[in-house]
Write a protein that holds these residues in place. Structure first.
Motif, short mmCIF file in Angstrom:
data_model
loop_
_atom_site.label_atom_id
_atom_site.label_comp_id
_atom_site.label_asym_id
_atom_site.label_seq_id
_atom_site.Cartn_x
_atom_site.Cartn_y
_atom_site.Cartn_z
N GLU A 181 -4.92 3.90 5.44
CA GLU A 181 -3.63 3.80 4.78
C GLU A 181 -2.80 2.25 4.90
OE1 GLU A 181 -0.28 6.62 5.30
OE2 GLU A 181 -2.01 7.64 6.38
N ILE A 182 -2.83 1.56 5.95
CA ILE A 182 -2.31 0.56 5.80
C ILE A 182 -3.07 -0.78 5.36
CG2 ILE A 182 -0.74 1.17 7.66
CD1 ILE A 182 -1.94 -0.74 9.68
N GLY A 183 -4.28 -0.50 5.27
CA GLY A 183 -5.26 -1.54 4.94
C GLY A 183 -6.36 -2.25 5.83
N GLU A 230 -7.61 7.24 10.22
CA GLU A 230 -6.79 7.64 9.05
C GLU A 230 -5.53 6.69 8.69
OE1 GLU A 230 -5.25 11.89 8.64
OE2 GLU A 230 -3.68 10.99 8.22
N LYS A 231 -4.81 6.24 9.62
CA LYS A 231 -3.63 5.58 9.47
C LYS A 231 -3.90 4.03 9.15
CE LYS A 231 -1.07 8.84 10.10
NZ LYS A 231 -0.77 9.25 8.73
N THR A 272 3.63 7.61 8.25
CA THR A 272 3.18 6.19 8.51
C THR A 272 4.04 5.38 8.16
OG1 THR A 272 0.98 7.15 7.89
CG2 THR A 272 1.14 4.82 7.98
N GLN A 329 -6.68 9.58 -0.44
CA GLN A 329 -5.11 9.94 -0.27
C GLN A 329 -4.40 8.68 -0.74
OE1 GLN A 329 -3.27 12.67 0.75
NE2 GLN A 329 -1.60 11.27 0.82
N SER A 330 -4.82 7.75 -0.28
CA SER A 330 -3.86 6.43 -0.43
C SER A 330 -4.52 5.47 -1.53
CB SER A 330 -4.06 5.64 1.03
OG SER A 330 -5.06 5.09 1.21
N LEU A 331 -5.21 6.18 -2.39
CA LEU A 331 -5.75 5.55 -3.66
C LEU A 331 -6.21 4.23 -3.36
CD1 LEU A 331 -2.43 6.68 -6.03
CD2 LEU A 331 -4.57 8.06 -5.71
N LYS A 332 -6.92 4.08 -2.51
CA LYS A 332 -7.40 2.74 -2.40
C LYS A 332 -9.10 2.61 -3.19
CE LYS A 332 -5.50 1.29 1.62
NZ LYS A 332 -4.32 1.18 0.88
N LEU A 353 -4.12 0.29 15.78
CA LEU A 353 -3.25 0.39 14.51
C LEU A 353 -2.23 -0.64 14.35
CD1 LEU A 353 -2.93 2.32 12.11
CD2 LEU A 353 -1.13 3.46 13.17
N GLU A 401 0.06 -10.40 3.91
CA GLU A 401 0.94 -10.52 2.81
C GLU A 401 2.21 -11.35 3.07
OE1 GLU A 401 2.75 -6.47 2.46
OE2 GLU A 401 0.65 -5.44 2.03
N HIS A 419 -1.84 -3.59 11.71
CA HIS A 419 -0.40 -3.84 10.91
C HIS A 419 -0.11 -5.44 11.09
CE1 HIS A 419 3.85 -2.77 9.97
NE2 HIS A 419 3.27 -2.86 8.79
N TRP A 440 -7.05 9.62 14.10
CA TRP A 440 -5.98 9.24 13.39
C TRP A 440 -5.76 7.88 13.22
CZ3 TRP A 440 -1.96 6.12 14.27
CH2 TRP A 440 -1.39 6.23 15.65
N THR A 496 1.02 -1.32 0.12
CA THR A 496 0.02 0.12 0.14
C THR A 496 0.86 1.35 -0.10
OG1 THR A 496 -0.23 -0.40 2.26
CG2 THR A 496 -2.11 -0.75 1.15
N ARG A 497 0.33 2.47 -0.54
CA ARG A 497 1.03 3.63 -0.51
C ARG A 497 0.68 4.35 0.82
NH1 ARG A 497 -0.06 8.48 -4.42
NH2 ARG A 497 -0.84 9.85 -2.96
N LEU A 498 1.86 4.68 1.50
CA LEU A 498 1.77 5.01 2.59
C LEU A 498 2.26 6.55 2.90
CD1 LEU A 498 3.41 1.97 4.65
CD2 LEU A 498 1.10 2.52 4.47
N ILE A 557 0.45 -7.97 7.87
CA ILE A 557 1.68 -8.60 7.59
C ILE A 557 1.37 -9.88 7.47
CG2 ILE A 557 3.76 -9.39 8.99
CD1 ILE A 557 4.03 -6.52 10.13
#
Lengths: 241, 241
Positions: B99-101, B95-96, A219, B133-136, B222, B233, B226, B92, A213-215, B230
Protein backbone atom coordinates in the motif's frame (compact mmCIF):
# COMPACT_ATOMS: atom_id res chain seq x y z
CA UNK A 1 10.58 -8.47 33.18
CA UNK A 2 7.02 -8.66 34.55
CA UNK A 3 5.37 -5.29 34.10
CA UNK A 4 1.94 -4.50 35.48
CA UNK A 5 -0.26 -1.49 35.23
CA UNK A 6 -1.16 0.25 38.46
CA UNK A 7 -4.24 2.20 37.53
CA UNK A 8 -5.07 3.49 40.98
CA UNK A 9 -1.74 4.16 42.62
CA UNK A 10 -1.69 7.28 44.79
CA UNK A 11 1.23 9.59 44.28
CA UNK A 12 3.56 9.25 47.25
CA UNK A 13 2.04 5.99 48.45
CA UNK A 14 4.37 3.03 48.86
CA UNK A 15 1.77 0.29 49.10
CA UNK A 16 -0.52 -0.73 46.31
CA UNK A 17 -3.50 -3.09 46.40
CA UNK A 18 -4.04 -5.02 43.16
CA UNK A 19 -7.56 -6.35 42.79
CA UNK A 20 -8.30 -6.02 39.08
CA UNK A 21 -7.50 -8.00 35.95
CA UNK A 22 -3.83 -7.20 36.42
CA UNK A 23 -3.85 -9.14 39.67
CA UNK A 24 -5.56 -12.02 37.92
CA UNK A 25 -2.85 -11.97 35.29
CA UNK A 26 -0.09 -11.65 37.88
CA UNK A 27 -1.33 -14.33 40.26
CA UNK A 28 -3.23 -16.83 38.11
CA UNK A 29 -1.44 -16.57 34.78
CA UNK A 30 2.12 -15.64 35.73
CA UNK A 31 1.81 -17.52 39.06
CA UNK A 32 3.55 -14.81 41.05
CA UNK A 33 2.99 -14.62 44.81
CA UNK A 34 4.55 -13.71 48.15
CA UNK A 35 8.01 -12.08 47.93
CA UNK A 36 8.07 -12.08 44.13
CA UNK A 37 9.47 -8.94 42.56
CA UNK A 38 7.39 -7.08 39.99
CA UNK A 39 7.53 -3.87 38.01
CA UNK A 40 4.73 -1.36 37.76
CA UNK A 41 3.99 1.46 35.49
CA UNK A 42 1.37 3.98 36.39
CA UNK A 43 0.65 5.37 32.95
CA UNK A 44 2.02 8.77 33.93
CA UNK A 45 5.68 8.28 33.15
CA UNK A 46 7.16 6.25 36.00
CA UNK A 47 8.33 2.67 36.18
CA UNK A 48 8.49 1.33 39.73
CA UNK A 49 9.92 -1.72 41.39
CA UNK A 50 8.01 -3.60 44.06
CA UNK A 51 7.61 -6.82 45.99
CA UNK A 52 4.42 -8.77 46.70
CA UNK A 53 3.84 -8.69 50.49
CA UNK A 54 0.45 -10.39 50.60
CA UNK A 55 -1.38 -12.54 48.08
CA UNK A 56 -4.72 -14.31 47.92
CA UNK A 57 -7.20 -15.26 45.21
CA UNK A 58 -8.90 -11.88 45.01
CA UNK A 59 -6.17 -9.36 45.63
CA UNK A 60 -2.55 -8.82 46.43
CA UNK A 61 -0.59 -6.08 48.15
CA UNK A 62 2.64 -4.78 46.73
CA UNK A 63 5.25 -2.77 48.55
CA UNK A 64 6.83 -0.28 46.17
CA UNK A 65 10.46 0.33 46.88
CA UNK A 66 11.79 2.61 44.19
CA UNK A 67 11.23 4.47 40.96
CA UNK A 68 13.42 2.86 38.31
CA UNK A 69 12.70 5.08 35.36
CA UNK A 70 10.95 8.40 34.89
CA UNK A 71 10.07 10.16 31.64
CA UNK A 72 8.56 13.51 30.75
CA UNK A 73 5.25 13.32 28.91
CA UNK A 74 5.92 13.21 25.15
CA UNK A 75 4.63 15.87 22.79
CA UNK A 76 1.05 14.88 21.96
CA UNK A 77 0.58 13.14 18.63
CA UNK A 78 -3.08 12.48 18.03
CA UNK A 79 -4.94 10.58 15.33
CA UNK A 80 -8.65 11.27 14.92
CA UNK A 81 -10.09 8.62 12.64
CA UNK A 82 -13.40 7.36 11.29
CA UNK A 83 -13.60 3.68 12.31
CA UNK A 84 -13.57 0.99 9.61
CA UNK A 85 -16.24 -1.70 9.29
CA UNK A 86 -13.70 -4.39 10.06
CA UNK A 87 -12.80 -4.07 13.73
CA UNK A 88 -9.51 -5.95 13.49
CA UNK A 89 -8.12 -3.23 11.22
CA UNK A 90 -8.77 -0.63 13.90
CA UNK A 91 -7.24 -2.87 16.51
CA UNK A 92 -3.96 -3.32 14.70
CA UNK A 93 -3.78 0.40 14.03
CA UNK A 94 -4.05 1.02 17.78
CA UNK A 95 -1.41 -1.63 18.53
CA UNK A 96 1.03 -0.29 15.96
CA UNK A 97 0.20 3.32 16.76
CA UNK A 98 1.13 2.77 20.41
CA UNK A 99 4.40 1.15 19.33
CA UNK A 100 5.49 4.07 17.19
CA UNK A 101 4.45 6.70 19.75
CA UNK A 102 0.92 7.97 19.05
CA UNK A 103 -0.47 9.47 22.27
CA UNK A 104 -4.15 10.01 21.43
CA UNK A 105 -6.61 7.85 19.51
CA UNK A 106 -9.89 9.58 18.76
CA UNK A 107 -12.69 7.82 16.89
CA UNK A 108 -15.44 9.90 15.35
CA UNK A 109 -18.43 9.71 13.06
CA UNK A 110 -17.94 10.93 9.55
CA UNK A 111 -20.69 11.35 6.94
CA UNK A 112 -19.33 8.34 5.03
CA UNK A 113 -18.57 6.26 8.13
CA UNK A 114 -19.05 2.52 7.89
CA UNK A 115 -19.33 1.91 11.60
CA UNK A 116 -21.18 3.95 14.17
CA UNK A 117 -20.04 2.51 17.49
CA UNK A 118 -16.82 1.23 19.01
CA UNK A 119 -16.29 -0.69 22.23
CA UNK A 120 -13.84 1.33 24.28
CA UNK A 121 -13.12 -1.55 26.71
CA UNK A 122 -11.67 -3.80 24.05
CA UNK A 123 -9.51 -1.06 22.56
CA UNK A 124 -8.30 -0.15 26.04
CA UNK A 125 -7.07 -3.74 26.54
CA UNK A 126 -5.19 -3.73 23.26
CA UNK A 127 -3.71 -0.39 24.18
CA UNK A 128 -2.49 -1.63 27.57
CA UNK A 129 -0.98 -4.75 26.09
CA UNK A 130 0.84 -2.75 23.39
CA UNK A 131 2.11 -0.25 25.97
CA UNK A 132 3.60 -3.05 28.06
CA UNK A 133 5.04 -4.82 25.03
CA UNK A 134 6.83 -1.71 23.83
CA UNK A 135 7.96 -0.69 27.33
CA UNK A 136 6.26 2.69 27.26
CA UNK A 137 5.52 4.51 30.49
CA UNK A 138 2.53 6.51 29.34
CA UNK A 139 -0.91 5.20 28.61
CA UNK A 140 -2.23 6.83 25.43
CA UNK A 141 -5.75 8.18 25.60
CA UNK A 142 -8.71 6.73 23.67
CA UNK A 143 -11.93 8.57 22.93
CA UNK A 144 -14.75 6.90 21.01
CA UNK A 145 -18.02 7.89 19.34
CA UNK A 146 -17.28 11.60 18.98
CA UNK A 147 -19.03 13.70 16.35
CA UNK A 148 -17.00 15.42 13.64
CA UNK A 149 -17.75 18.80 15.28
CA UNK A 150 -16.52 17.59 18.66
CA UNK A 151 -13.18 16.69 17.07
CA UNK A 152 -12.90 20.15 15.53
CA UNK A 153 -13.33 21.77 18.94
CA UNK A 154 -11.17 19.32 20.90
CA UNK A 155 -8.74 20.98 23.35
CA UNK A 156 -5.08 20.22 23.91
CA UNK A 157 -3.74 20.36 20.36
CA UNK A 158 -1.95 23.42 19.03
CA UNK A 159 -2.45 22.43 15.43
CA UNK A 160 -4.99 20.28 13.63
CA UNK A 161 -4.74 18.84 10.14
CA UNK A 162 -7.26 17.09 7.95
CA UNK A 163 -5.87 14.47 5.56
CA UNK A 164 -7.88 13.80 2.41
CA UNK A 165 -7.51 12.89 -1.26
CA UNK A 166 -9.34 15.89 -2.73
CA UNK A 167 -7.87 19.12 -4.06
CA UNK A 168 -5.88 21.86 -2.35
CA UNK A 169 -3.76 19.87 0.05
CA UNK A 170 -0.13 20.39 0.99
CA UNK A 171 2.35 17.59 1.76
CA UNK A 172 2.02 16.92 5.48
CA UNK A 173 5.74 17.15 6.34
CA UNK A 174 5.94 20.63 4.83
CA UNK A 175 3.58 22.01 7.49
CA UNK A 176 3.70 19.75 10.57
CA UNK A 177 5.41 21.60 13.42
CA UNK A 178 7.11 18.76 15.20
CA UNK A 179 7.49 20.32 18.64
CA UNK A 180 3.82 21.16 19.02
CA UNK A 181 0.91 18.94 20.04
CA UNK A 182 -0.57 17.89 16.70
CA UNK A 183 -3.78 16.16 15.68
CA UNK A 184 -4.39 14.66 12.23
CA UNK A 185 -7.91 13.79 11.09
CA UNK A 186 -8.33 10.73 8.85
CA UNK A 187 -11.56 10.05 6.98
CA UNK A 188 -13.42 6.81 6.18
CA UNK A 189 -12.89 4.65 3.06
CA UNK A 190 -15.10 6.98 1.03
CA UNK A 191 -13.08 10.01 2.23
CA UNK A 192 -14.47 13.09 3.94
CA UNK A 193 -17.43 14.87 2.34
CA UNK A 194 -16.88 18.30 0.81
CA UNK A 195 -19.06 19.71 3.57
CA UNK A 196 -16.78 18.27 6.24
CA UNK A 197 -13.64 19.54 4.52
CA UNK A 198 -15.11 23.04 4.22
CA UNK A 199 -16.18 23.04 7.84
CA UNK A 200 -12.69 21.93 8.86
CA UNK A 201 -11.11 24.71 6.79
CA UNK A 202 -13.39 27.32 8.35
CA UNK A 203 -12.20 26.11 11.75
CA UNK A 204 -8.56 26.60 10.84
CA UNK A 205 -7.58 23.02 10.04
CA UNK A 206 -4.91 22.63 7.36
CA UNK A 207 -5.70 20.25 4.48
CA UNK A 208 -2.81 17.83 4.03
CA UNK A 209 -1.79 14.96 1.80
CA UNK A 210 -0.13 11.82 3.19
CA UNK A 211 1.59 11.01 -0.11
CA UNK A 212 1.05 9.77 -3.64
CA UNK A 213 -0.52 6.42 -2.89
CA UNK A 214 -4.02 5.28 -2.11
CA UNK A 215 -4.09 4.06 1.48
CA UNK A 216 -6.69 2.17 3.45
CA UNK A 217 -8.12 4.13 6.37
CA UNK A 218 -6.16 2.31 9.05
CA UNK A 219 -2.91 2.53 7.08
CA UNK A 220 -3.48 6.26 6.62
CA UNK A 221 -3.99 6.56 10.38
CA UNK A 222 -0.75 4.78 11.17
CA UNK A 223 1.24 6.72 8.59
CA UNK A 224 -0.16 10.01 9.89
CA UNK A 225 1.11 8.91 13.29
CA UNK A 226 4.53 8.16 11.83
CA UNK A 227 4.68 11.58 10.15
CA UNK A 228 4.06 13.23 13.54
CA UNK A 229 6.73 11.10 15.19
CA UNK A 230 9.22 11.98 12.45
CA UNK A 231 8.37 15.69 12.58
CA UNK A 232 8.95 15.56 16.32
CA UNK A 233 12.19 13.56 16.32
CA UNK A 234 13.72 15.39 13.35
CA UNK A 235 12.44 18.75 14.54
CA UNK A 236 10.50 19.74 11.41
CA UNK A 237 9.25 23.30 10.78
CA UNK A 238 10.15 24.45 14.25
CA UNK A 239 11.86 27.71 13.33
CA UNK A 240 8.89 29.28 11.63
CA UNK A 241 7.75 32.45 13.35
CA UNK B 1 -13.78 -1.36 -11.30
CA UNK B 2 -12.85 -5.02 -11.88
CA UNK B 3 -9.09 -5.32 -12.13
CA UNK B 4 -7.35 -8.56 -12.99
CA UNK B 5 -3.75 -9.52 -13.22
CA UNK B 6 -2.50 -10.71 -16.60
CA UNK B 7 0.64 -12.61 -15.68
CA UNK B 8 1.39 -13.93 -19.16
CA UNK B 9 0.42 -11.13 -21.52
CA UNK B 10 2.77 -10.71 -24.47
CA UNK B 11 3.82 -7.17 -25.18
CA UNK B 12 2.04 -6.02 -28.32
CA UNK B 13 -0.58 -8.76 -28.20
CA UNK B 14 -4.22 -7.71 -28.17
CA UNK B 15 -5.75 -11.02 -27.12
CA UNK B 16 -5.23 -12.64 -23.77
CA UNK B 17 -6.24 -16.07 -22.60
CA UNK B 18 -7.12 -16.30 -18.90
CA UNK B 19 -6.89 -19.80 -17.50
CA UNK B 20 -5.57 -19.33 -13.99
CA UNK B 21 -7.01 -18.37 -10.62
CA UNK B 22 -7.77 -14.92 -12.00
CA UNK B 23 -10.21 -16.47 -14.47
CA UNK B 24 -11.79 -18.42 -11.65
CA UNK B 25 -12.23 -15.23 -9.70
CA UNK B 26 -13.52 -13.37 -12.75
CA UNK B 27 -15.98 -16.01 -13.97
CA UNK B 28 -17.06 -17.90 -10.85
CA UNK B 29 -16.80 -15.27 -8.15
CA UNK B 30 -17.52 -12.02 -9.98
CA UNK B 31 -19.79 -13.80 -12.50
CA UNK B 32 -18.41 -11.95 -15.48
CA UNK B 33 -18.79 -13.45 -18.96
CA UNK B 34 -19.24 -12.68 -22.66
CA UNK B 35 -19.04 -9.00 -23.55
CA UNK B 36 -18.29 -7.85 -20.03
CA UNK B 37 -15.66 -5.15 -19.72
CA UNK B 38 -12.69 -5.72 -17.49
CA UNK B 39 -9.43 -4.03 -16.58
CA UNK B 40 -6.06 -5.69 -16.57
CA UNK B 41 -2.77 -4.82 -15.14
CA UNK B 42 0.32 -6.62 -16.21
CA UNK B 43 2.54 -5.86 -13.24
CA UNK B 44 4.90 -3.83 -15.39
CA UNK B 45 3.23 -0.44 -15.24
CA UNK B 46 0.23 -0.56 -17.60
CA UNK B 47 -3.48 -0.68 -16.94
CA UNK B 48 -5.46 -1.99 -19.92
CA UNK B 49 -9.09 -2.11 -20.84
CA UNK B 50 -10.59 -5.21 -22.45
CA UNK B 51 -13.74 -7.13 -23.24
CA UNK B 52 -14.43 -10.82 -22.72
CA UNK B 53 -14.93 -12.39 -26.16
CA UNK B 54 -15.18 -16.04 -25.15
CA UNK B 55 -15.92 -17.67 -21.81
CA UNK B 56 -16.21 -21.20 -20.51
CA UNK B 57 -15.58 -22.99 -17.24
CA UNK B 58 -11.85 -23.40 -17.71
CA UNK B 59 -10.73 -20.31 -19.53
CA UNK B 60 -11.77 -17.06 -21.12
CA UNK B 61 -10.40 -14.91 -23.91
CA UNK B 62 -10.18 -11.17 -23.57
CA UNK B 63 -9.73 -8.68 -26.36
CA UNK B 64 -7.57 -5.80 -25.18
CA UNK B 65 -8.55 -2.51 -26.69
CA UNK B 66 -6.47 0.17 -25.08
CA UNK B 67 -3.92 1.15 -22.49
CA UNK B 68 -5.65 3.36 -19.95
CA UNK B 69 -2.80 4.26 -17.71
CA UNK B 70 0.95 3.88 -17.88
CA UNK B 71 3.51 4.56 -15.19
CA UNK B 72 7.29 4.54 -15.04
CA UNK B 73 8.76 2.01 -12.63
CA UNK B 74 9.14 3.65 -9.20
CA UNK B 75 12.50 4.04 -7.49
CA UNK B 76 13.15 0.73 -5.76
CA UNK B 77 12.43 0.67 -2.04
CA UNK B 78 13.35 -2.67 -0.58
CA UNK B 79 12.90 -4.20 2.85
CA UNK B 80 15.04 -7.19 3.76
CA UNK B 81 13.67 -8.70 6.93
CA UNK B 82 14.09 -11.72 9.20
CA UNK B 83 10.66 -13.38 9.34
CA UNK B 84 8.75 -13.47 12.64
CA UNK B 85 7.45 -16.66 14.22
CA UNK B 86 3.86 -15.49 13.78
CA UNK B 87 3.09 -15.61 10.08
CA UNK B 88 0.17 -13.19 10.21
CA UNK B 89 2.51 -10.40 11.28
CA UNK B 90 4.58 -10.91 8.15
CA UNK B 91 1.44 -11.00 6.04
CA UNK B 92 0.14 -7.68 7.25
CA UNK B 93 3.53 -6.12 6.77
CA UNK B 94 3.47 -7.21 3.14
CA UNK B 95 -0.09 -5.92 2.67
CA UNK B 96 0.67 -2.55 4.23
CA UNK B 97 4.08 -2.35 2.62
CA UNK B 98 2.52 -2.71 -0.84
CA UNK B 99 0.00 0.00 0.00
CA UNK B 100 2.62 2.55 0.98
CA UNK B 101 4.88 1.72 -1.98
CA UNK B 102 7.54 -0.83 -1.01
CA UNK B 103 8.80 -2.52 -4.20
CA UNK B 104 10.89 -5.42 -2.85
CA UNK B 105 10.29 -7.77 0.04
CA UNK B 106 13.26 -9.96 0.87
CA UNK B 107 13.14 -12.51 3.66
CA UNK B 108 16.37 -13.88 5.04
CA UNK B 109 17.81 -15.98 7.82
CA UNK B 110 19.43 -14.14 10.66
CA UNK B 111 21.38 -15.73 13.52
CA UNK B 112 18.52 -14.96 15.92
CA UNK B 113 15.74 -15.83 13.47
CA UNK B 114 12.61 -17.41 14.88
CA UNK B 115 11.44 -18.93 11.60
CA UNK B 116 13.49 -20.67 8.97
CA UNK B 117 11.11 -21.05 6.05
CA UNK B 118 8.40 -18.99 4.37
CA UNK B 119 5.82 -20.05 1.79
CA UNK B 120 6.28 -17.79 -1.18
CA UNK B 121 2.92 -18.75 -2.76
CA UNK B 122 0.85 -17.43 0.09
CA UNK B 123 2.79 -14.16 0.30
CA UNK B 124 2.42 -13.77 -3.47
CA UNK B 125 -1.37 -13.97 -3.13
CA UNK B 126 -1.45 -11.35 -0.42
CA UNK B 127 0.80 -9.19 -2.53
CA UNK B 128 -1.45 -9.44 -5.58
CA UNK B 129 -4.56 -8.67 -3.60
CA UNK B 130 -2.92 -5.62 -1.99
CA UNK B 131 -1.68 -4.40 -5.37
CA UNK B 132 -5.20 -4.54 -6.81
CA UNK B 133 -6.73 -2.95 -3.73
CA UNK B 134 -4.39 -0.01 -3.85
CA UNK B 135 -4.60 0.37 -7.65
CA UNK B 136 -0.88 -0.07 -8.20
CA UNK B 137 0.42 -1.06 -11.63
CA UNK B 138 3.61 -2.78 -10.54
CA UNK B 139 3.88 -6.10 -8.84
CA UNK B 140 6.49 -5.87 -6.08
CA UNK B 141 9.03 -8.64 -5.93
CA UNK B 142 9.27 -11.23 -3.17
CA UNK B 143 12.32 -13.32 -2.36
CA UNK B 144 12.31 -15.85 0.46
CA UNK B 145 14.79 -18.00 2.37
CA UNK B 146 17.93 -16.01 1.51
CA UNK B 147 20.99 -16.14 3.70
CA UNK B 148 22.30 -12.99 5.38
CA UNK B 149 25.31 -13.01 3.02
CA UNK B 150 23.08 -13.26 -0.06
CA UNK B 151 21.28 -10.10 1.06
CA UNK B 152 24.59 -8.28 1.47
CA UNK B 153 25.55 -9.10 -2.13
CA UNK B 154 22.10 -8.51 -3.69
CA UNK B 155 22.18 -6.49 -6.92
CA UNK B 156 19.96 -3.59 -7.93
CA UNK B 157 20.26 -1.35 -4.89
CA UNK B 158 22.58 1.65 -4.86
CA UNK B 159 22.57 1.90 -1.10
CA UNK B 160 21.97 -0.59 1.69
CA UNK B 161 21.28 0.17 5.32
CA UNK B 162 21.12 -2.04 8.37
CA UNK B 163 18.68 -0.96 11.11
CA UNK B 164 19.47 -2.08 14.63
CA UNK B 165 19.22 -1.01 18.25
CA UNK B 166 22.91 -1.26 19.14
CA UNK B 167 25.52 1.49 19.19
CA UNK B 168 26.88 3.71 16.41
CA UNK B 169 23.79 4.27 14.32
CA UNK B 170 22.65 7.46 12.58
CA UNK B 171 19.01 8.55 12.20
CA UNK B 172 17.83 6.96 8.97
CA UNK B 173 16.42 10.15 7.38
CA UNK B 174 19.75 11.89 7.76
CA UNK B 175 21.40 9.47 5.32
CA UNK B 176 18.72 7.95 3.04
CA UNK B 177 19.17 9.28 -0.47
CA UNK B 178 15.61 9.39 -1.67
CA UNK B 179 16.19 9.25 -5.41
CA UNK B 180 18.32 6.10 -5.30
CA UNK B 181 17.25 2.47 -5.06
CA UNK B 182 17.51 1.74 -1.35
CA UNK B 183 17.41 -1.42 0.70
CA UNK B 184 16.96 -1.48 4.49
CA UNK B 185 17.77 -4.61 6.49
CA UNK B 186 15.63 -5.35 9.55
CA UNK B 187 16.63 -7.95 12.11
CA UNK B 188 14.60 -10.44 14.14
CA UNK B 189 13.05 -9.78 17.59
CA UNK B 190 16.42 -10.45 19.26
CA UNK B 191 18.12 -7.99 16.87
CA UNK B 192 21.12 -8.71 14.66
CA UNK B 193 24.17 -10.32 16.21
CA UNK B 194 27.34 -8.26 16.56
CA UNK B 195 28.91 -10.55 14.00
CA UNK B 196 26.21 -9.73 11.45
CA UNK B 197 26.47 -6.00 12.11
CA UNK B 198 30.25 -6.09 11.68
CA UNK B 199 29.97 -8.09 8.47
CA UNK B 200 27.41 -5.61 7.15
CA UNK B 201 29.71 -2.68 8.02
CA UNK B 202 32.62 -4.32 6.26
CA UNK B 203 30.42 -4.63 3.18
CA UNK B 204 29.61 -0.92 3.19
CA UNK B 205 26.16 -0.98 4.77
CA UNK B 206 25.30 2.06 6.89
CA UNK B 207 24.02 1.39 10.42
CA UNK B 208 20.80 3.33 10.99
CA UNK B 209 18.26 3.94 13.73
CA UNK B 210 14.53 4.01 13.00
CA UNK B 211 13.74 6.24 15.98
CA UNK B 212 13.52 6.37 19.75
CA UNK B 213 10.97 3.63 20.32
CA UNK B 214 11.16 -0.11 20.58
CA UNK B 215 9.38 -1.60 17.57
CA UNK B 216 8.32 -5.13 16.76
CA UNK B 217 10.08 -6.61 13.75
CA UNK B 218 7.15 -6.23 11.37
CA UNK B 219 6.48 -2.65 12.53
CA UNK B 220 10.14 -1.81 12.00
CA UNK B 221 9.88 -3.23 8.47
CA UNK B 222 6.86 -1.13 7.62
CA UNK B 223 8.33 2.04 9.11
CA UNK B 224 11.60 1.48 7.22
CA UNK B 225 9.44 1.30 4.09
CA UNK B 226 7.72 4.55 5.03
CA UNK B 227 11.07 6.27 5.59
CA UNK B 228 12.14 5.30 2.06
CA UNK B 229 8.84 6.53 0.60
CA UNK B 230 9.21 9.84 2.45
CA UNK B 231 12.87 10.26 1.43
CA UNK B 232 11.78 9.67 -2.17
CA UNK B 233 8.73 11.94 -2.21
CA UNK B 234 10.35 14.75 -0.23
CA UNK B 235 13.65 14.35 -2.05
CA UNK B 236 15.91 13.82 0.95
CA UNK B 237 19.72 14.05 0.76
CA UNK B 238 19.74 14.22 -3.01
CA UNK B 239 22.23 17.05 -3.39
CA UNK B 240 25.10 15.30 -1.71
CA UNK B 241 28.04 14.70 -3.98
Amino acid sequence: MNIFYASKLDVGSDEYKMDDSEWHHCHKVMRLGMNDAIHFFTGDGTLRYGKIVSANKNFGTVSMTEIIREEPYPTRKGIAIAPTKNMSRIEWMVEKGVEIGVTDFIFFQSQHSERTHLKQDRLQKILLSAVKQSLKLFLPSILVDLSFEEVLYLDGFDAKYIAHCKEDTVPILSVLEGQKPNLVLIGPEGDFSNEEINLARKNGLVSVSLGNTRLRTETAGLMAGHFMVIANEYNFNSNEQ
